[in-house]
Scaffold this motif. Sequence first.
Motif, short mmCIF file in Angstrom:
data_model
loop_
_atom_site.label_atom_id
_atom_site.label_comp_id
_atom_site.label_asym_id
_atom_site.label_seq_id
_atom_site.Cartn_x
_atom_site.Cartn_y
_atom_site.Cartn_z
N LEU A 333 0.84 -1.20 0.00
CA LEU A 333 0.00 0.00 0.00
C LEU A 333 0.88 1.25 0.00
CD1 LEU A 333 -3.05 0.73 0.16
CD2 LEU A 333 -2.72 0.96 2.64
N LEU A 334 0.66 2.13 -0.96
CA LEU A 334 1.46 3.36 -1.02
C LEU A 334 1.12 4.31 0.13
CD1 LEU A 334 1.48 4.16 -4.86
CD2 LEU A 334 3.39 3.34 -3.46
N ASP A 360 6.73 14.27 -12.31
CA ASP A 360 5.37 13.75 -12.48
C ASP A 360 5.17 12.49 -11.65
OD1 ASP A 360 2.74 13.49 -13.71
OD2 ASP A 360 3.61 11.86 -14.87
N ILE A 361 6.14 11.58 -11.68
CA ILE A 361 6.03 10.34 -10.91
C ILE A 361 6.04 10.65 -9.41
CG2 ILE A 361 7.29 8.23 -10.30
CD1 ILE A 361 8.18 8.16 -13.29
N ASN A 367 0.23 11.78 -4.49
CA ASN A 367 -1.23 11.79 -4.60
C ASN A 367 -1.84 10.43 -4.28
OD1 ASN A 367 -1.33 14.51 -5.30
ND2 ASN A 367 -1.18 14.09 -7.50
N SER A 368 -1.01 9.38 -4.33
CA SER A 368 -1.48 8.04 -3.95
C SER A 368 -1.31 7.79 -2.46
CB SER A 368 -0.70 6.97 -4.73
OG SER A 368 -0.95 7.10 -6.12
N PHE A 387 5.40 21.86 -7.54
CA PHE A 387 4.72 20.95 -6.61
C PHE A 387 5.18 21.23 -5.19
CE2 PHE A 387 4.43 18.59 -10.62
CZ PHE A 387 3.09 18.22 -10.61
N PRO A 388 4.66 22.30 -4.60
CA PRO A 388 5.14 22.70 -3.27
C PRO A 388 4.77 21.73 -2.16
CG PRO A 388 3.28 24.05 -3.96
CD PRO A 388 3.67 23.25 -5.14
#
Length: 491
Positions: A333-334, A360-361, A367-368, A387-388
Amino acid sequence: MSGDTSRIEAAAPQPRITVIGTGYLGATHAACMAELGFEVLGLDVDPLKIVALSRGELPFHEPGLPELLVKHVSSGRLRFTNSYREAADFGDVHFIGVGTPQRPGESAADLAYVDAAVAELVRNLTRDALIVGKSTVPVGTARRLRRLIDDELEGRPEPAAPRVALAWNPEFLREGRAVQDTLAPDRLVVGTDDGDAESRALLRRVYAAPLATGTPLIETDFETAELVKVAANAFLATKISFINAFSEITEVIGGDITTLADALGHDARIGRKFLNAGVGFGGGCLPKDIRALQARADELGAGAAMRFLTQMDEINLRRRDRVIHLATQSVGLLQGARIAVLGAAFKPESDDVRDSPALDIAARLYNSGADVTVYDPQANRNAAARFPRLEYARSLEEAVSGADLVVLLTEWEEFRRLRPRDLEPLVRERRFIDGRNVLPAEDWKASGWEFSALGRRADVVGLHEVREQVSGADPRSRLAPIDFFQSLAAE
């Protein structure tokens, strides 16, 4: 000069140069033209950028360029302004180096900055000049700009109307090697109107130094000069996508993608460069340029000829999906997993994070639900601006401390030198994903690390699972990489 440059040559044996647009391309070209011995004036509409450049300060990282900038600002050979009138009065040869981003919500290039720069310059010209486009533009742009120039000049009293010629001289800069690529290019391409020998002669004088060392010069028409740049980018993207398509195959059936690339590279017709399987290409040029080329081909009714570009873009983006898949497979699980991401720039020796696979990754892992810490030797500041919410470490050691998983996504030399013993005292779990295939996998596995790399089959992942992940469709469907080759065969 839709005509004749003889008056320029008589008035100024050493032409004076302006560079309009002082971003990455323009600032590099201006400093390098000063290094070649010319008086140079850089122009930008951003007053803060002009102030910084006039102090010898660059807003981006490029090896060797800060030294040239400081050297020639100090000598007085290189100055900066935001006045088109000053640039028009100063220069004999005006290089256009403004941006051509994608239009919002579209694939096509936005030429508003190019059009505005040319129009404003011509409005202020009172003497003969040569305008030289360096920005990457869709084919047909130079012919359209020629009409725009003529329209701007129309109606001026004949004795006062300057002669304004146009040439297209595409740039072939590689981030991290831009100074060398400008001072000692592997080729120079100049596109002009048919029969415009004067403009060609003037540009041969501008580029006399590299030409004297044997740099090939290709003199051609507007359309070919415009296409050379986008064709070069499309070909490089094709090579990267080709090996990444095969890496999807080796992940399914087995095999070592790096050895496969090495074997292909020994074929002189193919070569080893740009056959590095990994998370794909990014940056401010390749992705937008191949999309703009496809859009322009569609406009011209030749969309079928460039259809394979869409497949390349999809292969490129799927490599990012694969890293997320490997990370999930590795830690389970991330949510709550501590992941160290090594790299944020789209390539080493750059701080450019535009369309960066690495950033991006990292954002998608965050976000996961993962706790993501990013370290890049140069790009942390630019990445944080985009992406702060991600954490940014000041060192590799800080980034990997307590990590459940380390993911290498930009192949900086600092990361290529890593060995298992460097990280073992710092990480919480010995898990590593090499997204660039630059580390010796067997050494890491022999040291007890769970080590994954793109292009290698993961033993714990079944064929059914990989097919589903790669294709993003029903697992009974054909593998997605095959689409790329079918699209080429269909043309």
